[in-house]
Design a protein around this motif. Structure first.
Motif, PDB file in Angstrom:
ATOM      1  N   HIS A 234     -19.635  56.426   8.789  1.00  0.00           N
ATOM      2  CA  HIS A 234     -21.009  56.329   9.268  1.00  0.00           C
ATOM      3  C   HIS A 234     -21.790  55.247   8.525  1.00  0.00           C
ATOM      4  O   HIS A 234     -23.018  55.330   8.389  1.00  0.00           O
ATOM      5  N   ASP A 235     -21.076  54.230   8.039  1.00  0.00           N
ATOM      6  CA  ASP A 235     -21.685  53.073   7.364  1.00  0.00           C
ATOM      7  C   ASP A 235     -22.486  53.486   6.139  1.00  0.00           C
ATOM      8  O   ASP A 235     -23.548  52.931   5.848  1.00  0.00           O
ATOM      9  N   ARG A 236     -21.953  54.452   5.414  1.00  0.00           N
ATOM     10  CA  ARG A 236     -22.597  54.937   4.200  1.00  0.00           C
ATOM     11  C   ARG A 236     -21.603  54.907   3.045  1.00  0.00           C
ATOM     12  O   ARG A 236     -20.396  54.756   3.239  1.00  0.00           O
ATOM     13  N   LYS A 258     -27.175  54.317   2.632  1.00  0.00           N
ATOM     14  CA  LYS A 258     -26.797  53.537   3.815  1.00  0.00           C
ATOM     15  C   LYS A 258     -26.424  52.144   3.365  1.00  0.00           C
ATOM     16  O   LYS A 258     -27.262  51.395   2.851  1.00  0.00           O
ATOM     17  N   VAL A 260     -23.370  49.215   4.622  1.00  0.00           N
ATOM     18  CA  VAL A 260     -22.133  48.796   5.262  1.00  0.00           C
ATOM     19  C   VAL A 260     -21.225  48.096   4.258  1.00  0.00           C
ATOM     20  O   VAL A 260     -20.004  48.306   4.242  1.00  0.00           O
ATOM     21  N   ALA A 263     -19.572  50.641   2.130  1.00  0.00           N
ATOM     22  CA  ALA A 263     -18.604  51.383   2.938  1.00  0.00           C
ATOM     23  C   ALA A 263     -17.323  50.570   3.114  1.00  0.00           C
ATOM     24  O   ALA A 263     -16.210  51.119   3.119  1.00  0.00           O
ATOM     25  N   ASN A 264     -17.466  49.252   3.249  1.00  0.00           N
ATOM     26  CA  ASN A 264     -16.285  48.392   3.402  1.00  0.00           C
ATOM     27  C   ASN A 264     -15.439  48.331   2.135  1.00  0.00           C
ATOM     28  O   ASN A 264     -14.270  47.938   2.182  1.00  0.00           O
TER      29      ASN A 264
END
Length: 450
Positions: A234-236, A258, A260, A263-264
């Motif tokens: 969820h891009d968190r 939050k 991205v 998260a990557n």
């Protein structure tokens, strides 16, 4: 302030007053009192209100962590929308409101959710009978499914405390969180998470865990990895605040942001724990920054390897995939001193014999509150250390006979210029960033002469 939605509460269901019980600084009503000395409720259907006294320490730490999160600015400056999912007696949410000071409590808009209508009625009656003395904060009781209510609106704080595995609730909770928020997750399926029940562990968490003295730490790390993967979907990203093995359950608390980009970078946080590693494996750990740099003359009991290491997953020495970075935050854990816990959550001096309790009963509750955070602040100062050492294992590993005292080991390592601290763990243990040779030298120096 207490909000009681007409559509969710039956006015007559909890008309009988029940028995008064105290936990921390908060009173509650129960249809029957917990049995002294019993850890846990047995089965969830054993009573109309699922109250588990073995979780009292967990609730105390939740209050203290919320204090830290507000004080440190993690939750912003406005209202704090908090969800106590699977609330049962409602005690966790009520302790947030009752035990935090007015300036903090009045920011909290708490929602207590449970499928059990009887339990919510007792929670409502408790809150009406014993509201916060300062009158701050608001509480809404909702009968319903945590997953549905979590997605109904954004949340700054979500607590998941299920009877069993938290897996069914994690994704919906993660989606409900604000840009900077806190998620607390308990798991009572410890047989799975610690490797005793291998098939449920693989099905629910996609991992394997070696059943050794660090199995509970490995279980916490597997749970953190599960949250991290859910967050990334969820891009968190998650940032662990505190991870605890306490009695019958494992519990992790993470900040969720939050991001991205973070998260990557999920794979940077995941990897494997290797028991009895080879020199090649220790060198691989050093190269990945997961072990202190040394000449590997003496091999440690364990080391971490990054997720892309060429390991054999069926190797009985291997646990994972799991979180391989720090399992907590120095600031959050450092704030949980015994003095702060008693100040915030302990019954006040001189409350006398209200409700039939004597001063010794209040003193016993203050001691329980204090024990719930013992060694946490000390461990927080070394939470990023590479070594978590159970002293029973250390004695066997180096052949020194009796296990050394954790406090004495910590003292010797600190005197030698290394960081070290005792752990809040179910087995006597300590953490340190020292070279393994220094650990062995300290342990051997504590052995009595032959």
């Amino acid at each position: 302030m207490y909000d009681r939605p007409a559509e969710t509460v039956d006015e007559g269901a909890a008309s009988q007053r029940g028995f008064t019980h105290r936990e921390g600084r908060t009173l509650l009503l129960l249809p029957e009192l917990p049995v002294a000395g019993v850890q846990g409720p047995g089965t969830k259907s054993s009573g109309s209100v699922f109250y588990n006294p073995a979780m009292s320490g967990s609730r105390t730490r939740s209050v203290l962590l919320l204090w830290y999160a507000i004080e440190s600015g993690i939750l912003g400056e406005g209202d704090i929308y908090a969800l106590d999912g699977l609330t049962a007696s409602g005690l966790r949410a009520r302790r947030w409101l009752n035990e935090l000071p007015l300036e903090m409590a009045q920011r909290i808009k708490a929602t207590a959710v449970d499928l059990n209508e009887d339990a919510l009625e007792w929670a409502v009656s408790s809150h009406e009978e014993f509201p916060p003395e300062h009158g701050g904060g608001s509480l809404i009781a909702l009968q319903g499914d945590l997953r549905t209510e979590a997605l109904a609106s954004g949340r700054h704080w979500v607590d998941i405390d299920p009877y069993g595995s938290p897996i069914p609730f994690i994704d919906s909770a993660m989606q409900s969180l604000a840009r900077s928020s806190v998620l607390e997750v308990s798991a009572t399926d410890t047989a799975a998470l610690t490797g005793s029940s291998k098939n449920p562990l693989l099905r629910r968490y996609g991992a394997r865990v070696r059943t050794d003295s660090l199995a509970h730490d490995s279980g916490l790390r597997v749970l953190l990895a599960t949250l991290a993967r859910s967050a990334a979907r969820h891009d968190r990203a998650v940032q662990p605040l505190i991870s605890i093995w306490d009695s019958h359950h494992l519990r992790v608390s993470v900040r969720v942001v939050k991001s991205v980009q973070s998260a990557n970078s999920l794979d940077d946080s995941l990897g494997w724990r290797v028991s009895s590693p080879s020199r090649e494996e220790v060198r691989g750990s050093i190269s990945a920054g997961l072990h202190h740099d040394d000449d590997v003359e003496m091999l440690p009991m364990h080391c971490f390897l990054p997720i892309d290491s060429p390991i054999e997953r069926r190797d009985p020495r291997i646990s994972g995939p799991m979180w391989v970075l720090a399992t907590g935050d120095n600031g959050a854990m450092g704030s949980m001193t015994e003095e702060r816990a008693v100040e915030v959550c302990g019954p006040r001096e001189g409350e006398g014999d209200a409700h039939g309790w004597e001063e010794r009963d209040f003193e016993m509750e203050r001691r329980r509150v204090s024990r719930s955070v013992r060694n946490i602040a000390e461990e927080g100062a070394v939470i990023d250390s590479f070594h978590h050492i159970v002293v029973d294992d250390l004695a066997s590993w180096i052949g020194t006979g009796a296990p050394p005292s954790p406090s004495k080991m910590v003292g010797l390592l600190r005197d030698a210029g290394h960081r070290a601290g005792q752990c809040h763990y179910g087995r006597p243990s300590f953490k340190t960033n020292s070279p393994w040779e220094a650990v062995v030298e300290a342990a051997r120096s504590l052995q009595p002469p032959m």
